[in-house]
Design a protein around this motif. Structure first.
Motif, PDB file in Angstrom:
ATOM      1  N   VAL A 184       3.420   5.356  17.047  1.00  0.00           N
ATOM      2  CA  VAL A 184       2.235   5.135  16.210  1.00  0.00           C
ATOM      3  C   VAL A 184       2.645   4.686  14.811  1.00  0.00           C
ATOM      4  O   VAL A 184       2.112   3.713  14.270  1.00  0.00           O
ATOM      5  CB  VAL A 184       1.371   6.401  16.136  1.00  0.00           C
ATOM      6  CG1 VAL A 184       0.173   6.179  15.199  1.00  0.00           C
ATOM      7  CG2 VAL A 184       0.876   6.806  17.520  1.00  0.00           C
ATOM      8  N   THR A 185       3.588   5.401  14.214  1.00  0.00           N
ATOM      9  CA  THR A 185       3.975   5.091  12.840  1.00  0.00           C
ATOM     10  C   THR A 185       4.721   3.763  12.734  1.00  0.00           C
ATOM     11  O   THR A 185       4.500   2.987  11.789  1.00  0.00           O
ATOM     12  CB  THR A 185       4.834   6.225  12.253  1.00  0.00           C
ATOM     13  OG1 THR A 185       5.913   6.547  13.158  1.00  0.00           O
ATOM     14  CG2 THR A 185       3.999   7.479  12.031  1.00  0.00           C
ATOM     15  N   SER A 186       5.599   3.474  13.690  1.00  0.00           N
ATOM     16  CA  SER A 186       6.317   2.194  13.638  1.00  0.00           C
ATOM     17  C   SER A 186       5.374   1.024  13.898  1.00  0.00           C
ATOM     18  O   SER A 186       5.502  -0.034  13.266  1.00  0.00           O
ATOM     19  CB  SER A 186       7.479   2.186  14.641  1.00  0.00           C
ATOM     20  OG  SER A 186       7.034   2.408  15.960  1.00  0.00           O
ATOM     21  N   ASP A 187       4.404   1.195  14.799  1.00  0.00           N
ATOM     22  CA  ASP A 187       3.418   0.139  15.042  1.00  0.00           C
ATOM     23  C   ASP A 187       2.557  -0.103  13.799  1.00  0.00           C
ATOM     24  O   ASP A 187       2.181  -1.249  13.501  1.00  0.00           O
ATOM     25  CB  ASP A 187       2.523   0.505  16.225  1.00  0.00           C
ATOM     26  CG  ASP A 187       3.232   0.395  17.562  1.00  0.00           C
ATOM     27  OD1 ASP A 187       4.315  -0.219  17.614  1.00  0.00           O
ATOM     28  OD2 ASP A 187       2.712   0.945  18.557  1.00  0.00           O
ATOM     29  N   PHE A 188       2.251   0.970  13.075  1.00  0.00           N
ATOM     30  CA  PHE A 188       1.481   0.843  11.830  1.00  0.00           C
ATOM     31  C   PHE A 188       2.241  -0.037  10.841  1.00  0.00           C
ATOM     32  O   PHE A 188       1.665  -0.940  10.219  1.00  0.00           O
ATOM     33  CB  PHE A 188       1.228   2.232  11.243  1.00  0.00           C
ATOM     34  CG  PHE A 188       0.487   2.235   9.939  1.00  0.00           C
ATOM     35  CD1 PHE A 188      -0.898   2.312   9.914  1.00  0.00           C
ATOM     36  CD2 PHE A 188       1.164   2.173   8.726  1.00  0.00           C
ATOM     37  CE1 PHE A 188      -1.585   2.312   8.699  1.00  0.00           C
ATOM     38  CE2 PHE A 188       0.489   2.172   7.515  1.00  0.00           C
ATOM     39  CZ  PHE A 188      -0.885   2.252   7.500  1.00  0.00           C
ATOM     40  N   LEU A 189       3.544   0.224  10.687  1.00  0.00           N
ATOM     41  CA  LEU A 189       4.326  -0.567   9.744  1.00  0.00           C
ATOM     42  C   LEU A 189       4.494  -2.007  10.212  1.00  0.00           C
ATOM     43  O   LEU A 189       4.474  -2.941   9.407  1.00  0.00           O
ATOM     44  CB  LEU A 189       5.692   0.069   9.526  1.00  0.00           C
ATOM     45  CG  LEU A 189       5.771   1.206   8.496  1.00  0.00           C
ATOM     46  CD1 LEU A 189       7.214   1.579   8.244  1.00  0.00           C
ATOM     47  CD2 LEU A 189       5.084   0.838   7.189  1.00  0.00           C
ATOM     48  N   ILE A 190       4.659  -2.201  11.507  1.00  0.00           N
ATOM     49  CA  ILE A 190       4.792  -3.561  12.029  1.00  0.00           C
ATOM     50  C   ILE A 190       3.507  -4.348  11.783  1.00  0.00           C
ATOM     51  O   ILE A 190       3.544  -5.525  11.402  1.00  0.00           O
ATOM     52  CB  ILE A 190       5.160  -3.523  13.529  1.00  0.00           C
ATOM     53  CG1 ILE A 190       6.646  -3.151  13.682  1.00  0.00           C
ATOM     54  CG2 ILE A 190       4.877  -4.868  14.202  1.00  0.00           C
ATOM     55  CD1 ILE A 190       7.089  -2.941  15.110  1.00  0.00           C
ATOM     56  N   ASP A 191       2.374  -3.705  11.974  1.00  0.00           N
ATOM     57  CA  ASP A 191       1.091  -4.363  11.687  1.00  0.00           C
ATOM     58  C   ASP A 191       1.000  -4.722  10.203  1.00  0.00           C
ATOM     59  O   ASP A 191       0.548  -5.819   9.840  1.00  0.00           O
ATOM     60  CB  ASP A 191      -0.057  -3.440  12.082  1.00  0.00           C
ATOM     61  CG  ASP A 191      -1.422  -4.014  11.703  1.00  0.00           C
ATOM     62  OD1 ASP A 191      -1.831  -5.009  12.330  1.00  0.00           O
ATOM     63  OD2 ASP A 191      -2.061  -3.463  10.775  1.00  0.00           O
ATOM     64  N   PHE A 192       1.438  -3.812   9.339  1.00  0.00           N
ATOM     65  CA  PHE A 192       1.453  -4.079   7.900  1.00  0.00           C
ATOM     66  C   PHE A 192       2.331  -5.284   7.585  1.00  0.00           C
ATOM     67  O   PHE A 192       1.946  -6.162   6.796  1.00  0.00           O
ATOM     68  CB  PHE A 192       1.954  -2.839   7.155  1.00  0.00           C
ATOM     69  CG  PHE A 192       2.328  -3.082   5.721  1.00  0.00           C
ATOM     70  CD1 PHE A 192       1.349  -3.162   4.735  1.00  0.00           C
ATOM     71  CD2 PHE A 192       3.661  -3.243   5.351  1.00  0.00           C
ATOM     72  CE1 PHE A 192       1.698  -3.405   3.403  1.00  0.00           C
ATOM     73  CE2 PHE A 192       4.013  -3.479   4.027  1.00  0.00           C
ATOM     74  CZ  PHE A 192       3.028  -3.564   3.053  1.00  0.00           C
ATOM     75  N   ALA A 203       8.022  -1.810   2.793  1.00  0.00           N
ATOM     76  CA  ALA A 203       7.629  -0.893   3.863  1.00  0.00           C
ATOM     77  C   ALA A 203       8.598   0.283   3.862  1.00  0.00           C
ATOM     78  O   ALA A 203       9.795   0.107   4.131  1.00  0.00           O
ATOM     79  CB  ALA A 203       7.651  -1.606   5.210  1.00  0.00           C
ATOM     80  N   TYR A 204       8.096   1.456   3.543  1.00  0.00           N
ATOM     81  CA  TYR A 204       8.923   2.666   3.484  1.00  0.00           C
ATOM     82  C   TYR A 204       8.626   3.498   4.725  1.00  0.00           C
ATOM     83  O   TYR A 204       7.473   3.845   4.982  1.00  0.00           O
ATOM     84  CB  TYR A 204       8.597   3.444   2.215  1.00  0.00           C
ATOM     85  CG  TYR A 204       9.386   4.723   1.998  1.00  0.00           C
ATOM     86  CD1 TYR A 204      10.719   4.840   2.403  1.00  0.00           C
ATOM     87  CD2 TYR A 204       8.799   5.810   1.355  1.00  0.00           C
ATOM     88  CE1 TYR A 204      11.433   6.009   2.176  1.00  0.00           C
ATOM     89  CE2 TYR A 204       9.508   6.989   1.122  1.00  0.00           C
ATOM     90  CZ  TYR A 204      10.814   7.077   1.539  1.00  0.00           C
ATOM     91  OH  TYR A 204      11.520   8.242   1.319  1.00  0.00           O
ATOM     92  N   ILE A 255      13.478  -4.331  13.694  1.00  0.00           N
ATOM     93  CA  ILE A 255      14.350  -5.466  13.397  1.00  0.00           C
ATOM     94  C   ILE A 255      13.974  -6.680  14.242  1.00  0.00           C
ATOM     95  O   ILE A 255      13.938  -7.818  13.760  1.00  0.00           O
ATOM     96  CB  ILE A 255      15.826  -5.081  13.613  1.00  0.00           C
ATOM     97  CG1 ILE A 255      16.262  -4.022  12.587  1.00  0.00           C
ATOM     98  CG2 ILE A 255      16.730  -6.314  13.521  1.00  0.00           C
ATOM     99  CD1 ILE A 255      17.645  -3.462  12.832  1.00  0.00           C
ATOM    100  N   ALA A 256      13.653  -6.447  15.531  1.00  0.00           N
ATOM    101  CA  ALA A 256      13.259  -7.539  16.419  1.00  0.00           C
ATOM    102  C   ALA A 256      11.985  -8.221  15.924  1.00  0.00           C
ATOM    103  O   ALA A 256      11.848  -9.445  16.012  1.00  0.00           O
ATOM    104  CB  ALA A 256      13.072  -7.017  17.842  1.00  0.00           C
ATOM    105  N   LYS A 257      11.041  -7.440  15.400  1.00  0.00           N
ATOM    106  CA  LYS A 257       9.800  -8.017  14.882  1.00  0.00           C
ATOM    107  C   LYS A 257      10.072  -8.863  13.644  1.00  0.00           C
ATOM    108  O   LYS A 257       9.497  -9.955  13.492  1.00  0.00           O
ATOM    109  CB  LYS A 257       8.810  -6.909  14.556  1.00  0.00           C
ATOM    110  CG  LYS A 257       7.500  -7.392  13.920  1.00  0.00           C
ATOM    111  CD  LYS A 257       6.772  -8.443  14.756  1.00  0.00           C
ATOM    112  CE  LYS A 257       6.258  -7.882  16.058  1.00  0.00           C
ATOM    113  NZ  LYS A 257       5.394  -8.880  16.771  1.00  0.00           N
TER     114      LYS A 257
END
Length: 438
Positions: A184-192, A203-204, A255-257
């Motif tokens: 959930v948290t990593s997807d949130f940052l990727i969306d950001f 992005a922290y 990193i892949a994103k």
């Protein structure tokens, strides 16, 4: 007709100027910054540092593509480390109590936001229960565990991993369909990142994982998507390896994103841990048993990994043995972003940006630590250290490179010439901070 011919003659020149201006703007644009900090993860857990117990292929690849720092040190617990890394100051100046960051403080996110960066934080907060706390400290968007809410639900189950309860911009949300908080948290940052890729972003990601309770991840054989969370604080330490693997995999996903979006040369990615691994985990590190030392000031409580990747900028495979501590991150990020730190902020850190570029920089002779969980002086542990030696304010002196568990203090009247010189240097370092808290 004549006017058209004249214009057509100048169009290539105009286009050339526009392209050159665009290129210069791209060069002047400060880099995107992604700062990832795993929770309760010592240096002994990462393959590239010599872990014999765990596989971390994505972090190992990050080291191969970028820089690895051998001597990075945090504080022994999460809140002291978070306060130090976010403010660039030693705890002696601004630490109050566990679970709190004094609202008078300025963070790296405040400074980057003021400089035009879009900012977001996801993961673990535990720095103040005010609804606006993340935004107050410079984060426009937030997806956090233990912001305003506690660590357990009404039945006493831990809320941080399976079917977690997180707070999105201060609004609680129960993810109750088999989700895992790391996703959930990593997807949130990727969306950001996807939404803000046209401008500099920060992005922290202070990760929730690998803190106890030690529980199955979605990649574990006995993962239960219906689990309401661990009923005990520690969980089962046999899952720690699964959690390390899932943490590593998640960093690989981020990193892949970045690569997929074509941002790898515009984005610096930094990885570290907030303190040593928790007990009762015992790992094999460089051929020896290495117990987790969270909450202790010995090396197994404070020695953490520091890996940094910036494709096209950092020489792949760069290794550095300079001393680094968490006060150094803020000035380094400001150097990267070309942001001046206000003179009224007393920064203890030293930027290691030059070292990232393969230059000598300003290597430290010592680092300092003022550590107390709740701000009380009764439990204070204060020391200064070099790479080889460590001197406590109470007088104990250790050759920590050999005696990393600090079992054999050195007698001051039996020191060789080198040790005497370092002892004097560390004494002066302690003297520098002696009267700040008094």
């Amino acid at each position: 007709m004549t006017s058209f011919r004249l214009l057509s003659r100048f169009i290539p020149s105009i286009l050339g100027v526009l392209l050159l201006s665009s290129s210069l703007l791209a060069q002047d644009r400060p880099p995107n910054i992604i700062l990832i900090m795993a929770d309760d993860l010592g240096v002994e857990t990462i393959g590239t540092y010599g872990s014999d117990s765990y596989q971390t292929p994505y972090l190992d690849a990050m080291a191969a593509d970028g820089a690895k720092f051998e001597n990075c040190f945090a504080q022994p617990l999460c809140t002291p480390s978070r306060v130090q890394i976010m403010t660039g100051q030693y705890n002696v100046r601004n630490y109050t109590v566990f679970g709190q960051l004094d609202r008078s403080q300025t963070t790296f996110a405040n400074l980057l936001q003021e400089a035009g960066y879009k900012t977001a934080i996801a993961g673990k907060w535990q720095l103040g229960k005010e609804k606006d706390a993340p935004q107050h400290f410079g984060f426009e968007e937030s997806c956090l565990w233990q912001h305003m809410l506690g660590a357990t639900d009404e039945e006493g189950n831990d809320t941080r991993y399976s079917n977690p309860i997180l707070e999105i911009n201060g609004v609680p949300r129960h993810f109750d369909e088999g989700q895992f908080s790391t996703d959930v948290t990593s997807d949130f940052l990727i969306d950001f990142i996807e939404r803000n890729q046209e401008q500099p972003f920060f992005a922290y990601y202070p990760m929730i994982i690998t803190h106890c309770p030690f529980v199955p991840t979605p990649d574990s054989e006995d993962w239960d998507p219906s689990s309401p969370g661990s009923p005990t604080y520690k969980g089962d330490a046999r899952y720690f390896g699964d959690m390390v693997s899932y943490m590593d995999k998640t960093i690989g996903k981020i990193i892949a994103k970045v690569d997929e979006l074509g941002l790898s040369e515009e984005t610096i990615i930094i990885f570290t841990g907030d303190n040593g691994t928790d007990q009762p985990v015992v790992s094999s590190f460089r051929g020896r048993a290495y117990p987790g030392g969270k909450k202790f000031t010995t090396d197994n409580g404070i020695h953490v990994p520091l890996l940094i990747q910036w494709k096209g900028k950092i020489l792949p495979g760069l290794e550095n043995e300079d001393l680094i501590d968490f006060s150094d991150f803020l000035p380094t990020l400001m150097d990267l972003a070309k942001v001046k730190i206000p003179k009224e902020i007393p920064i203890d850190g030293v930027s290691f940006y030059p070292q990232l570029m393969g230059k000598k920089g300003s290597p430290r002779d010592w680092i300092y630590s003022w550590f107390t969980r709740n701000g009380d002086l009764e439990s204070l542990k204060e020391f200064a250290r070099s790479k080889e030696y460590k001197l406590y304010a109470t007088g104990e002196f250790y050759q920590v490179k050999e005696d990393w568990m600090e079992e054999s203090p050195l007698a001051p009247d039996e020191l060789n010439a080198e040790a005497k010189k370092v002892y004097k240097t560390l004494s002066k370092a302690l003297d520098k901070y002696e009267n700040i808290r008094k």
